[in-house]
Write a protein that holds these residues in place. Structure first.
Motif, mmCIF file in Angstrom:
data_model
loop_
_atom_site.group_PDB
_atom_site.id
_atom_site.type_symbol
_atom_site.label_atom_id
_atom_site.label_comp_id
_atom_site.label_asym_id
_atom_site.label_seq_id
_atom_site.Cartn_x
_atom_site.Cartn_y
_atom_site.Cartn_z
ATOM 1 N N GLY A 192 0.912 -1.219 -0.072
ATOM 2 C CA GLY A 192 0.071 -0.136 0.032
ATOM 3 C C GLY A 192 0.825 1.377 0.040
ATOM 4 N N VAL A 193 1.962 1.379 0.805
ATOM 5 C CA VAL A 193 2.842 2.507 0.685
ATOM 6 C C VAL A 193 3.292 2.759 -0.606
ATOM 7 N N CYS A 194 3.902 1.605 -1.225
ATOM 8 C CA CYS A 194 4.617 1.851 -2.426
ATOM 9 C C CYS A 194 3.529 2.159 -3.621
ATOM 10 N N GLU A 195 2.342 1.701 -3.537
ATOM 11 C CA GLU A 195 1.394 1.906 -4.563
ATOM 12 C C GLU A 195 0.892 3.327 -4.367
ATOM 13 N N ALA A 196 0.551 3.706 -3.227
ATOM 14 C CA ALA A 196 0.314 5.199 -2.904
ATOM 15 C C ALA A 196 1.238 6.083 -3.540
ATOM 16 N N LEU A 197 2.855 5.801 -3.371
ATOM 17 C CA LEU A 197 3.780 6.687 -3.716
ATOM 18 C C LEU A 197 3.910 6.858 -5.085
ATOM 19 N N TYR A 199 1.131 6.188 -7.289
ATOM 20 C CA TYR A 199 -0.001 7.111 -7.734
ATOM 21 C C TYR A 199 0.152 8.098 -7.482
ATOM 22 N N ALA A 200 0.799 8.865 -6.515
ATOM 23 C CA ALA A 200 1.030 10.324 -6.222
ATOM 24 C C ALA A 200 1.985 10.841 -7.392
ATOM 25 N N LYS A 201 2.956 10.183 -7.598
ATOM 26 C CA LYS A 201 4.004 10.514 -8.751
ATOM 27 C C LYS A 201 2.992 10.594 -10.042
ATOM 28 N N LYS A 202 2.350 9.639 -10.627
ATOM 29 C CA LYS A 202 1.620 9.646 -11.521
ATOM 30 C C LYS A 202 0.417 10.793 -11.862
ATOM 31 N N ALA A 203 0.068 11.083 -10.797
ATOM 32 C CA ALA A 203 -0.929 12.279 -10.663
ATOM 33 C C ALA A 203 -0.464 13.472 -10.665
#
Length: 295
Positions: A192-197, A199-203
């Motif tokens: 979850g931590v890695c996916e959140a980061l 996602y943040a970068k891609k957004a």
């Protein structure tokens, strides 16, 4: 009858002076204890020797000089060799010695060592830790302990030198089972931590600014607060090795299978970390999982 520990007569031996063991031994030295150390690679103990630790050439030789022997090694096979091998601790330690394995290892092996220690008139505790390299350096590890309550009470002052959250969990093996619970919770959380980061970068967001918003809310976790900043700074140095985390997840899955439990989140995490190890990241920190998620 468990012998009480007197500080003036307590000599601590520590087998394994890696990322965690080195800091732990240093805290005991600073607290005024005589400390003996052994590590397969002697150079990793040089700092401790400069601080006053005494070197021994094997776990068995170390055990002859100490009445409290702490082990912090890599894998269950290492634990078994260190305790039950020909030049191991059980063949060489003195009666009434306290044997404390702080490696994350097998609950079944913890029980085996406990029984063997009793036969040799020694005391055994399984006391794995959580908190990583930062917790070890700052002497605020979480320590989860299995074995006899009387033995736990006797060594509690030593645990308090290296840890803050110290909990007696029950009979032999209970400390290791508790650590499995800890690793199971971390495994899916790291995804979850890695996916959140990612996602943040891609957004198009600033991950550091995102972290300010989410780490103190319902999403908050130790991994989010301590490892996400390392990911953002491209710091994948080990606080805890990928290869050791894969080992832990394997132990947990084996124990779960014996209890007829299905662990889909843990199984997924282990498969992703095995992919990470396959590309040469086995000696990186667990936060390197980001490299698999960020494709």
């Amino acid at each position: 009858m468990i012998v009480e520990l007197n500080k003036e007569k307590t000599v601590i031996g520590l087998v394994g002076t890696g990322v965690m063991g080195k800091s732990m031994a240093g805290h005991f030295i600073k607290a005024g204890y005589e400390v003996h150390v052994y590590n397969r690679t002697k150079s990793k103990a040089e700092d401790l020797l400069e601080q006053g630790a005494r070197w021994q050439d094997s776990p068995g030789e170390l055990a002859k000089h100490c009445n409290v022997i702490i082990t912090m090694v890599g894998f269950p096979s290492d634990v078994e060799e260190v305790y039950l091998g020909e030049s191991g601790i059980l063949r060489n330690a003195k009666p009434n010695s306290f044997l404390i394995d702080m490696t994350t290892s097998s609950p079944a092996l913890a029980k085996k060592i406990y029984d063997a220690a009793r036969e040799h008139q020694m005391v055994s505790l399984d006391a794995p830790v959580s908190g990583g390299d930062v917790g070890a350096k700052e002497a605020r590890l979480s320590i989860m302990v299995g074995g006899d309550k009387e033995a736990f009470d006797a060594v509690l002052p030593l645990f308090e030198i290296i840890g803050k959250n110290i909990v007696y969990q029950g009979q032999a093996g209970a400390g290791q089972h508790t650590k499995m619970c800890n690793q199971i919770a971390i495994a899916s959380n790291m995804i979850g931590v890695c996916e959140a980061l990612v996602y943040a970068k891609k957004a198009g967001l600033d991950p550091t600014t995102v972290l300010k918003s989410i780490e103190s809310g319902a999403a908050g976790s130790w991994s989010l607060s301590n490892l996400a900043p390392r990911i953002i700074n491209d710091n994948f140095a080990p606080g805890f090795y990928v290869k050791h985390f894969i080992k832990d997840m394997g132990i947990a899955l084996q124990a779960a299978e014996e209890m007829k439990l299905d662990m889909p989140g843990l199984s997924l995490a282990k498969s992703l970390y095995e992919q990470l190890a396959a590309i040469g990241e086995e000696n990186s920190g667990t936060q390197a999982l980001y490299k698999i998620i960020d494709k």
